[in-house]
Design a protein around this motif. Structure first.
Motif, PDB file in Angstrom:
ATOM      1  N   ASP A   1       4.011  16.888  -0.237  1.00 52.61           N
ATOM      2  CA  ASP A   1       2.898  15.917  -0.196  1.00 52.61           C
ATOM      3  C   ASP A   1       2.140  15.944  -1.518  1.00 52.61           C
ATOM      4  OD1 ASP A   1       0.734  14.288  -0.093  1.00 52.61           O
ATOM      5  OD2 ASP A   1       0.432  14.884   1.936  1.00 52.61           O
TER       6      ASP A   1
ATOM      7  N   LEU B   1       2.148  10.826   7.432  1.00 54.65           N
ATOM      8  CA  LEU B   1       1.516   9.736   6.725  1.00 54.65           C
ATOM      9  C   LEU B   1       0.537   9.022   7.745  1.00 54.65           C
ATOM     10  CD1 LEU B   1       4.368   8.054   4.984  1.00 54.65           C
ATOM     11  CD2 LEU B   1       2.566   9.592   3.834  1.00 54.65           C
TER      12      LEU B   1
ATOM     13  N   ARG C   1       0.992   4.192  -2.817  1.00 56.83           N
ATOM     14  CA  ARG C   1       1.814   5.534  -2.100  1.00 56.83           C
ATOM     15  C   ARG C   1       3.278   5.387  -2.309  1.00 56.83           C
ATOM     16  NH1 ARG C   1      -0.520   7.619   3.432  1.00 56.83           N
ATOM     17  NH2 ARG C   1       0.090   5.423   3.954  1.00 56.83           N
TER      18      ARG C   1
ATOM     19  N   ASP D   1       0.897  -1.172  -0.026  1.00 56.40           N
ATOM     20  CA  ASP D   1       0.075  -0.001  -0.213  1.00 56.40           C
ATOM     21  C   ASP D   1       0.796   1.302  -0.173  1.00 56.40           C
ATOM     22  OD1 ASP D   1      -2.933  -1.138   0.630  1.00 56.40           O
ATOM     23  OD2 ASP D   1      -1.691  -2.171   1.910  1.00 56.40           O
ATOM     24  N   THR D   2       1.977   1.371   0.836  1.00 56.03           N
ATOM     25  CA  THR D   2       2.987   2.228   0.801  1.00 56.03           C
ATOM     26  C   THR D   2       4.312   1.774   0.517  1.00 56.03           C
ATOM     27  OG1 THR D   2       1.586   3.581   2.403  1.00 56.03           O
ATOM     28  CG2 THR D   2       3.760   3.912   2.254  1.00 56.03           C
TER      29      THR D   2
ATOM     30  N   GLY E   1      -0.083  10.943  -4.173  1.00 55.71           N
ATOM     31  CA  GLY E   1       0.322   9.840  -4.211  1.00 55.71           C
ATOM     32  C   GLY E   1       2.045   9.501  -4.219  1.00 55.71           C
TER      33      GLY E   1
ATOM     34  N   ASP F   1      -3.523   8.604   7.521  1.00 58.16           N
ATOM     35  CA  ASP F   1      -4.265   7.461   7.379  1.00 58.16           C
ATOM     36  C   ASP F   1      -5.146   7.263   8.783  1.00 58.16           C
ATOM     37  OD1 ASP F   1      -2.584   6.897   5.252  1.00 58.16           O
ATOM     38  OD2 ASP F   1      -1.189   5.863   6.289  1.00 58.16           O
TER      39      ASP F   1
END
Length: 330
Positions: A157, A177, A108, A73-74, A160, A181
């Protein structure tokens, strides 16, 4: 709110293994995403270290290869070998390919300090604003002119794709981050456990340079020291030149040669530095700080401070005030 898999790329120099700087930034990612915090969020992030480093004094064996970046995911690249930055060595092709595939699959993508060189090599920063430690920004901009390099901020930032400067700015981005989240409350509690400030704006300046001339710049160091002790007074270029025993034009030229800045810019930088010191160490209201630093009214202080530092005086105080009771004045 979500967490998911965080894959961290270990990018060693084949000659020397993991560098101390890479180990430092790698440890930041591990501390934030790799230690379960069940009372804050359950499940927490799943951390995967990807890629082995078996050369040199510091070796690291991981469970995953770089191909495991795909599907995370990251994806975080904490740094790249010094040879990539200093000697122009190419970023490893397998890392470039994995980053491109991970981005295409919707991951990301994040870099910490010189990790931005890897993202740039993969084309992920093309047309985007990005940063790195200010000492490496010139190399990044020269090698990748398609990247909009900003060496003045802590992190960027772009949705993505995110980048940070080095050292503690990497921790700022990792907490950012978590804030994105899981929300501000979770990020603030985690920051408290790590004994760091809960939030520093990404737009905050990496540093403010307020140069002083060398002692061997005859006639300038004493007068600028004299001025630095009287920043609250309405100093002018004529005042400084008279104190130095020079004409205003000669004083302007010599200060420019010695510090790279003009007399008025130098005064402003010194006054901003004085305001920073007062914000960090006292609980004085901004009106008094403006007066004591020579910036005048609170409105004038806010204007110059935000333009130079990148954040308001209030936000700066929240970020930089150390724990414990403040002093009443300096």
């Amino acid at each position: 709110m979500s967490t998911g898999v965080v894959a961290v790329a270990v990018v060693p120099d084949p000659r020397s293994g993991v560098s101390l700087w890479e180990l430092y930034e790698l440890s930041i990612a591990c501390a934030v995403f790799g230690i379960a915090q069940p009372d804050l969020a359950d499940p927490w992030y799943e951390l995967r270290l990807c890629g082995n480093a078996t050369a040199g004094a510091i070796s690291l064996r991981t469970e995953y290869g770089l191909d495991a970046l795909v599907g995370a995911d990251t994806v975080i690249v904490p740094s790249v070998p010094d040879a990539v930055v200093e000697d122009g060595q190419e970023v490893p092709a397998d890392l470039v390919a994995a980053l491109r595939e991970a981005a295409a699959s919707g991951a990301r993508i994040v870099s910490l300090c010189t990790g931005a060189f890897a993202l740039a090599a993969a084309g992920l920063l093309d047309g985007r604003r990005a940063t790195a430690h200010w000492s490496h920004a010139a190399q990044l901009a020269a090698r990748h002119p398609e990247v909009v390099v900003d060496d003045s901020v802590l992190y960027t930032d772009e949705g993505g794709v995110l980048t940070s400067a080095g050292a503690t700015a990497a921790l700022d981005l990792c907490l950012h981050l978590v804030r994105r989240d899981l929300g501000a409350s979770v990020a603030n509690q985690l920051a408290r456990r790590l004994v760091v400030q809960a939030h520093r704006s990404g737009g905050q300046a990496q540093f403010i340079e307020a140069p002083m001339p060398r002692d061997d710049d005859a006639g300038l160091a004493p007068v600028l020291q004299w001025a630095a002790e009287r920043l609250h007074e309405p100093l002018t270029v004529d005042d400084l030149a008279r104190r130095a025993g020079l004409s205003p034009r000669t004083f302007y030229r010599r200060l420019r040669e010695a510090t790279g800045t003009t007399p008025l810019q130098w005064l402003l930088q010194q006054r901003i530095g004085r305001a920073q010191s007062l914000l960090e160490s006292t609980d004085l209201p901004v009106e008094q700080i403006g007066d004591r630093s020579g910036l005048g009214t609170a409105a004038n202080l806010r204007h110059h401070f935000a333009r130079t530092v990148g954040v308001s005086p209030t936000d700066y105080r929240k970020s930089f005030r150390p724990p414990g009771p403040p002093m009443q004045g300096l």
